[in-house]
Design a protein around this motif. Structure first.
Motif, PDB file in Angstrom:
ATOM      1  N   PRO A 167       0.808  -1.226   0.000  1.00  0.00           N
ATOM      2  CA  PRO A 167       0.000   0.000   0.000  1.00  0.00           C
ATOM      3  C   PRO A 167       0.841   1.275   0.000  1.00  0.00           C
ATOM      4  CG  PRO A 167      -0.194  -1.155   2.096  1.00  0.00           C
ATOM      5  CD  PRO A 167       0.505  -2.073   1.166  1.00  0.00           C
ATOM      6  N   ALA A 168       1.971   1.274   0.689  1.00  0.00           N
ATOM      7  CA  ALA A 168       2.813   2.472   0.721  1.00  0.00           C
ATOM      8  C   ALA A 168       3.397   2.749  -0.657  1.00  0.00           C
ATOM      9  CB  ALA A 168       3.919   2.308   1.760  1.00  0.00           C
ATOM     10  N   VAL A 174       2.138   1.848  -3.557  1.00  0.00           N
ATOM     11  CA  VAL A 174       1.065   2.295  -4.440  1.00  0.00           C
ATOM     12  C   VAL A 174       0.737   3.758  -4.179  1.00  0.00           C
ATOM     13  CG1 VAL A 174      -1.362   1.965  -5.064  1.00  0.00           C
ATOM     14  CG2 VAL A 174       0.099  -0.021  -4.716  1.00  0.00           C
ATOM     15  N   ALA A 175       0.648   4.135  -2.911  1.00  0.00           N
ATOM     16  CA  ALA A 175       0.349   5.529  -2.567  1.00  0.00           C
ATOM     17  C   ALA A 175       1.422   6.461  -3.111  1.00  0.00           C
ATOM     18  CB  ALA A 175       0.216   5.669  -1.057  1.00  0.00           C
ATOM     19  N   LEU A 180       1.045   7.095  -6.775  1.00  0.00           N
ATOM     20  CA  LEU A 180      -0.114   7.918  -7.109  1.00  0.00           C
ATOM     21  C   LEU A 180      -0.013   9.335  -6.557  1.00  0.00           C
ATOM     22  CD1 LEU A 180      -3.031   5.355  -6.579  1.00  0.00           C
ATOM     23  CD2 LEU A 180      -1.857   5.953  -8.695  1.00  0.00           C
ATOM     24  N   ALA A 181       1.152   9.702  -6.019  1.00  0.00           N
ATOM     25  CA  ALA A 181       1.305  11.031  -5.406  1.00  0.00           C
ATOM     26  C   ALA A 181       1.032  12.132  -6.418  1.00  0.00           C
ATOM     27  CB  ALA A 181       2.710  11.166  -4.813  1.00  0.00           C
ATOM     28  N   ARG A 193      -2.693  12.480  -7.025  1.00  0.00           N
ATOM     29  CA  ARG A 193      -3.359  13.205  -5.937  1.00  0.00           C
ATOM     30  C   ARG A 193      -3.070  14.701  -6.034  1.00  0.00           C
ATOM     31  NH1 ARG A 193      -1.125   9.037  -3.008  1.00  0.00           N
ATOM     32  NH2 ARG A 193       0.360  10.459  -2.002  1.00  0.00           N
ATOM     33  N   ASN A 202      -5.747  -1.040  -2.537  1.00  0.00           N
ATOM     34  CA  ASN A 202      -4.622  -0.121  -2.368  1.00  0.00           C
ATOM     35  C   ASN A 202      -4.693   1.038  -3.358  1.00  0.00           C
ATOM     36  OD1 ASN A 202      -3.606  -1.697  -0.299  1.00  0.00           O
ATOM     37  ND2 ASN A 202      -2.265  -2.883  -1.646  1.00  0.00           N
ATOM     38  N   GLY A 217      -4.973   4.732  -2.202  1.00  0.00           N
ATOM     39  CA  GLY A 217      -3.885   5.601  -2.609  1.00  0.00           C
ATOM     40  C   GLY A 217      -4.343   6.856  -3.315  1.00  0.00           C
TER      41      GLY A 217
END
Length: 620
Positions: A153-154, A156-157, A160-161, A164, A205, A209
């Motif tokens: 998950p980290a 993936v996040a 996707l920064a 976002r 995730n 994310g």
């Protein structure tokens, strides 16, 4: 409820409950959706981007968008455009295979065919990723390639920064997945978890994310294994089906998001299934492979079409074989439900086949046939076809009533030559819709012809029946009509039926008054019975509208006869019409008619919209 399902229905595997009704999932075949020439550019995230099928679809979407930013996520590292093996892979795979073998030997390694295949598989993914990157760039887009484990998950996040930060994701394509076929007793938990989590945890995730960034559309790649199941693919099937359910839930909770779940069959030209023994296995099972020319643009087409779960496939062979000869329906119980003369025997209702009933009609026994003849040949009245649709649709929906029949088409007359009985089939596909049930119906003539082993099947009538809970109030709104001039002479009954071909039971008109665009038909009282069984509707009220419109046409078009061709909508409140009954008909100017049937108090009990006719060829 679960135990009851296992004991009650041998046909349906997947069952849901909605608004107090029990609903099974079925399959409805439709033509492919045309892909739009252009799609809006924006922010796009694609997982599994290094797969050859996904890369081809990404290239197609980029060409249609001609811009935007594509975030390509995959476990494979970013491809190196300068790697000579990548370029050679595209042009000389067999030569590269031999060279890899020689390189390994030169290093003193014990080289096996499996090692070479793994190396080639890695290069295939690298080459596919590079092809996608090049296609996006050529189309004027920007590429961001992220090597990422979707189960982290980290990671993936972090990938996707940028999405976002941009504040919106226009399209998410979750296509990542892997498949390891083993029978369940031979499948380790680690294998199961690995196959399942890429799709299921990967989806969760991705959604987490994205954070609060708005989402425009989602496409998830499922499989016919997810929809129908497949031996050795329990984990793969479960993960794919879960994706479909998650997208359904997303569409329910976030209706602003277009959600598409595609159950792909095996591809013919690209992808792992196109090689080895799989094409032969698929052919033996009767399952058609999907040409890339159809599959690649299908994503763009489904995005433009709207959403939902869709199977993209050709023939599905044994996957759609019914698990029970009657589809799990108990014909004896349904036969006990009262029904009218258009239902004789219930055949069944499969999960992938419609509700089917059969009836044999005999002009010697049915006044609605004997009194409805053209040039001496008995012809089934179109209004009795509508009655048949209503009777069939209501059989398996307890506590519902027919409130409308829509999009009715009379494509071919049903004639009873030499007054011989004929067997007809009625079919209905039933679909829930916002608290109602919609039944897509067909009336089919079945005839055995000399020299043919199989009977000839002809679709004569089609239509859509709308069923509403019996407790719901049904309002039938009156149509606007011009007032007919006082004292205008009517067309009398005797004159009408010197022209019309109807016998006593279908001589529904007592008199007709006509004006510029309007007509009023008064229904004859004390008509002889048209059947010995109670009917769900009153077909002769609908016939009253048709014949009144026909008299207006005869006067307006110099005596040209016409027969019913189509009706946009018939809607009624089901109430009885007491006292004298009249039909008010209005010619709309576009070749169609609107009509309503009023009771003695002027209350409309039936409204007909968009009734159209076809002129009778005198030489036919």
């Amino acid at each position: 409820a679960l135990i009851a399902e296992t004991l009650a229905d041998p046909g349906a595997v997947e069952v849901g409950a909605l608004h107090g009704r029990r609903i099974a999932i079925g399959l409805l075949e439709t033509p492919p959706v045309a892909a739009p020439a252009a799609l809006p550019a924006g922010q796009v995230v694609v997982t599994g981007a290094a797969g050859s099928i996904v890369a081809a679809i990404t290239a197609d979407l980029a060409a249609r968008a001609r811009g935007g930013t594509f975030h390509l996520l995959d476990l494979a590292p970013a491809p190196d455009p300068a790697d000579p093996d990548l370029r050679r892979f595209a042009t000389d795979r067999e030569g590269l295979r031999r060279e890899l073998f020689e390189r390994g030997k030169a290093r003193g390694e014990r080289v096996t065919p499996a090692m070479i295949e793994r190396a080639l598989a890695g290069l295939e993914r690298q080459a596919a990723a590079l092809a996608a990157i090049d296609a996006v760039t050529r189309a004027g887009g920007t590429v961001r390639y992220h090597q990422v484990d979707l189960c982290d998950p980290a990671a993936v996040a972090a990938a996707l920064a940028e999405v976002r930060a941009a504040g919106r994701l226009d399209l998410l394509i979750h296509a990542a997945g892997l498949e390891i076929s083993h029978a369940l007793p031979d499948k380790s938990y680690a294998e199961f978890e690995r196959v399942f989590d890429v799709k299921a945890d990967g989806w969760c995730n991705l959604i987490a994310g994205l954070g609060a960034a708005p989402l425009g559309a989602v496409v998830v790649f499922s499989s016919i294994a997810g929809r129908f199941g497949n031996a050795g693919q329990t984990d793969y099937s479960a993960a794919n089906d879960l994706l479909c359910k998650l997208v359904s839930n997303l569409r329910r909770t976030r209706p602003e998001v277009r959600g598409v779940a595609i159950d792909w069959t095996a591809w013919a030209d690209i992808g792992m299934a196109s090689r080895g023994s799989i094409p032969k296995v698929m052919a033996a099972a009767g399952i058609a492979m999907l040409p890339a020319a159809i599959g690649v643009p299908a994503v763009a087409g489904e995005l433009a079409h709207g959403g939902g779960e869709v199977v993209i496939a050709g023939g599905l062979g044994g996957l759609i074989a019914e698990r029970d000869p009657e589809g799990g329906l108990d014909p004896a119980r349904v036969a006990a439900v009262p029904h009218g003369p258009m239902i004789g025997r219930l055949i069944g209702m499969g999960v992938h086949t419609p509700l089917i009933a059969e009836v044999t009609l005999d002009p010697a026994r049915a006044p609605f046939l004997d009194d409805h003849r053209i040039d001496g040949t008995a012809v089934l009245p179109g209004v009795m076809g509508i009655e048949g649709f209503a009777e069939l649709a209501q059989l398996v929906v307890p506590g519902a009533r027919v409130t409308a029949v829509e999009q009715v088409r009379f494509d071919a007359p049903i004639k009873f030559y030499r007054d011989e009985p004929r067997t007809l089939q009625l079919e209905a596909w039933l679909v829930p819709a916002a608290g109602e049930v919609i039944a897509e119906c067909r009336l089919i003539g079945v005839r055995r012809l000399a020299g043919r082993d199989e009977p000839q099947r002809t679709v004569h009538f089609t239509g859509r029946v709308r069923l509403t809970p019996a407790s719901d109030h049904v309002e039938v709104r009156a149509l606007p009509h011009a007032a007919l001039p006082d004292g205008s002479p009517p067309v009398g009954r005797a004159e009408i039926y010197r022209t019309y071909f109807h016998g006593p039971a279908y001589q529904v008109l007592d008199a007709v008054w006509t004006a510029a665009d309007d007509a009023l038909g008064r229904m004859a009282e004390q008509l002889p019975p048209d059947t010995d069984r109670a009917m769900l509707l009153d077909p002769r009220r609908i016939e009253l509208c048709f014949q009144t419109a026909g008299i207006w046409e005869l006067r307006a078009h110099g005596g040209q006869m016409a027969l019913p061709r189509e009706v946009e909508e018939l809607r009624w409140n089901g109430g009885p019409a007491d006292g004298p009954v009249v039909a008010r008909v209005h010619a709309r100017g576009d070749g169609g008619f609107d009509a309503e049937v009023d009771d003695a108090h002027g209350v409309p009990c039936l409204v007909v919209r968009g009734y159209r006719t076809a002129a009778v060829d005198p030489g036919a």
